[in-house]
Scaffold this active site. Structure first.
Site, mmCIF file in Angstrom:
data_model
loop_
_atom_site.group_PDB
_atom_site.id
_atom_site.type_symbol
_atom_site.label_atom_id
_atom_site.label_comp_id
_atom_site.label_asym_id
_atom_site.label_seq_id
_atom_site.Cartn_x
_atom_site.Cartn_y
_atom_site.Cartn_z
ATOM 1 N N GLU A 17 9.979 -0.385 15.272
ATOM 2 C CA GLU A 17 10.210 -1.142 16.748
ATOM 3 C C GLU A 17 10.750 -0.107 17.816
ATOM 4 O O GLU A 17 11.520 -0.568 18.788
ATOM 5 C CB GLU A 17 10.966 -2.321 16.675
ATOM 6 C CG GLU A 17 10.406 -3.281 15.880
ATOM 7 C CD GLU A 17 11.305 -4.603 15.423
ATOM 8 O OE1 GLU A 17 10.693 -5.656 15.661
ATOM 9 O OE2 GLU A 17 12.353 -4.481 15.238
HETATM 10 C C1 ACM Z 1 12.051 -4.526 10.902
HETATM 11 O O1 ACM Z 1 12.117 -5.621 10.464
HETATM 12 N N1 ACM Z 1 12.073 -4.214 12.324
HETATM 13 C C2 ACM Z 1 11.997 -3.314 10.084
#
Ligand code: ACM
Length: 534
Positions: free
Chosen positions: A342
């Site tokens: 992310e």
């Molecule tokens: C995640 O759940 N951002 C690895």
């Protein structure tokens, strides 16, 4: 000789119990519906000892007379190996518990009782497997490694009734894991948890043969591990958490204590320092880590994807080198997790450039890179392990890229969010948790095959499985347990048991048979309506 291979399920009730490794501190608040009686599934008769083992072993042959534990039972370890003695001592401690037996640990193999036998040439057992032979004159645990003996001891605990001396039926269990990596992740960044609380989880994991604890140590909301070179990370950046609580952090000594405690239970600790995103706590602690030279505010919300290290600034790599070097020094295991998920605030080219350098630092400190599967879109370093956390809605292109990376020799850890994210609600009635990957009932969490799950990824490319518990909505140890149990037992089974034994009706009966054990250990678990609890 009766062969019980995979005929799990329908015999009569034996008591069960344990051997509690529960410590008092864990359970601090109870979600109200924990003990609600399900109506949906009829209770099954509890299986006999060999048939209730969880994870299911490779093979069981019941034969002959059993061994009765009594006041005179001793645990025998062969004199040569100090570590075997320690495994014996820990097993004795676990078995003493409510049984009230003295169970002294003595040197030497001869005589009756429980014998721990290291045999480096024992065939077919691998690095973690074992054989457990029970006859009227005693029980012999054989393994090639102390880890195998430890796992054999955990099987023995399940063969005894909960809460008292008892008889282990005659027979032989021969066992070894399907996957080398059987993990659980706990996020102590969104909410701070103590080392003592995490130790209780280690006990709970180890008894089901889970061998890896991945600790998510840093995120936007808090930096939880002391750093010598960058002390404000923990001292200032650790002083916040989701919802505005006080946060906290672990000293290096506390971290070492956890690593040692887990190591004695053959659980490897994998530390995660999440980069280049999920770093607001670092950006708040040090102005110089920001591209504009201005420190950010600490963050107590639950958004993701808004923070990034300053990829073009050399000071960033001093930080990366110092922090990863310190963490590597605290880590006896081979893996170091650098996140990489992310990173929406980091342009793709910057992300790839940053991950190249961060991976090189991990390798410089002699460790193997683990990263979330977004690394597949950049340049995974030789040997890097990728952790898949996608779900049904993950674009096919992303999965194809991952399959290519697996074909190129990168091992994968599977943590599909719609199966193994323990912070996903069980159903609409679950109070804590999230639902962005959908609801994950107990059956859904268990009922899939890691060996065939991702298109184009053969079982040989799967290092193992890991269940992750993110704590944006989890602020107490009771909520943590409620979300982890009983789904964590499904993870243990997926990671350890042979594919041929995979069967929801049989598994759910064995899971139900663990209830007295979980009750005796005062685990706050969800009495899921899809499980035939007694
Ligand atoms: C995640 O759940 N951002 C690895």
């Amino acid at each position: 000789m009766r062969v019980l291979r995979r005929t799990l399920g329908t015999l009569l009730v034996l008591g069960s119990a344990t051997l509690s490794c529960a410590t008092a501190q864990g359970v601090d608040a109870k979600p109200g519906d924990t003990r609600a009686r399900p109506a949906a599934v009829r209770a099954a008769a509890a299986p006999a000892p060999y048939e209730r083992l969880l994870p299911a072993p490779v093979s069981v042959r019941a034969a002959g007379a059993g061994y009765r534990f009594g006041a005179g039972t001793v645990i025998r370890t062969s004199g040569s190996a100090e570590e075997v003695r320690r495994v014996g001592e820990l097993l004795a401690e676990q078995l003493r518990g409510p049984s009230g037996l003295p169970l002294p640990v003595v040197d030497g193999e001869g005589g009756d009782g429980v014998r721990l036998r290291l045999d480096e040439a024992a065939p077919g057992l691998g690095a973690e497997g074992y054989r457990l032979d029970t006859r009227a004159d005693g029980i012999t645990l054989t393994a090639r490694t102390p880890a195998g003996l430890f796992h054999a001891g955990q099987t023995l605990r399940q063969l005894l009734p909960v809460g008292g001396p008892g008889t282990v039926p005659g027979g032989t269990v021969t066992d070894a894991p399907r996957f080398a990596y059987r993990g659980a992740m706990i996020d102590i960044a969104r909410h701070h948890f103590t080392v003592e609380q995490v130790k209780r989880y280690v006990d709970q994991l180890a008894q089901y043969k889970v061998n890896t604890l991945h600790v998510h140590l840093t995120d936007d909301q808090g930096w939880r591990l002391e750093s010598t070179a960058w002390p404000r990370l923990a001292r200032y950046g650790g002083g916040s958490e989701v919802g505005g609580g006080p946060g906290g952090h672990w000293t290096k000594d506390e971290y070492r204590e956890l690593v040692a405690y887990a190591g004695e239970r053959y659980v490897d600790v994998v530390p995660e320092i999440d980069m280049p995103g999920h770093v607001n706590a670092a950006l708040a602690s040090y102005a110089e880590l920001n591209c504009d030279g201005k420190a950010r505010e600490r963050y107590t919300g639950t958004k993701v994807g808004f923070s990034s290290l300053c990829v073009g600034k050399e000071r960033t790599y001093d930080f990366v080198d110092d922090v990863l070097g310190e963490v590597a020094e605290l880590t006896p295991g081979k893996y170091l997790h650098i996140g990489g998920d992310e990173a929406h605030a980091t342009p793709a080219a910057d992300y790839a450039a940053f991950m190249d350098r961060a991976q090189a630092v991990v390798r410089k400190y002699g460790k193997t890179v683990v990263a979330w599967h977004q690394l597949a879109a950049a340049r995974p370093a030789p040997g890097a392990v990728l952790q898949y956390w996608g779900h049904g809605g993950t674009p096919a292109k992303e999965k194809e890229r991952l399959a290519q990376v697996a074909k190129a020799g990168h091992p994968l850890i599977l943590s599909p969010a719609d199966r193994l994210y323990l912070d996903m609600k069980y159903d609409a009635t679950t109070k804590p948790g999230l639902a962005w990957a959908g609801y994950v009932p107990v059956k859904r969490s268990y009922d899939w095959d890691p060996g065939t799950f991702l298109p184009g990824v053969p079982e040989s490319a799967v290092l193992g499985v890991e269940a992750a518990l993110w704590t944006e909505t989890i602020g107490t140890r009771a909520e943590w347990e409620f979300m982890a149990f009983p789904r964590m037992l499904g993870l243990a089974e997926l990671g350890w048991s042979p594919a041929a034994s995979h069967d929801w009706p049989a598994y759910s009966r064995r899971l139900a048979a663990q209830a007295p054990r979980l009750d005796a250990q005062r685990v706050t678990y969800y009495r899921a309506p899809d499980v035939p609890w007694a």
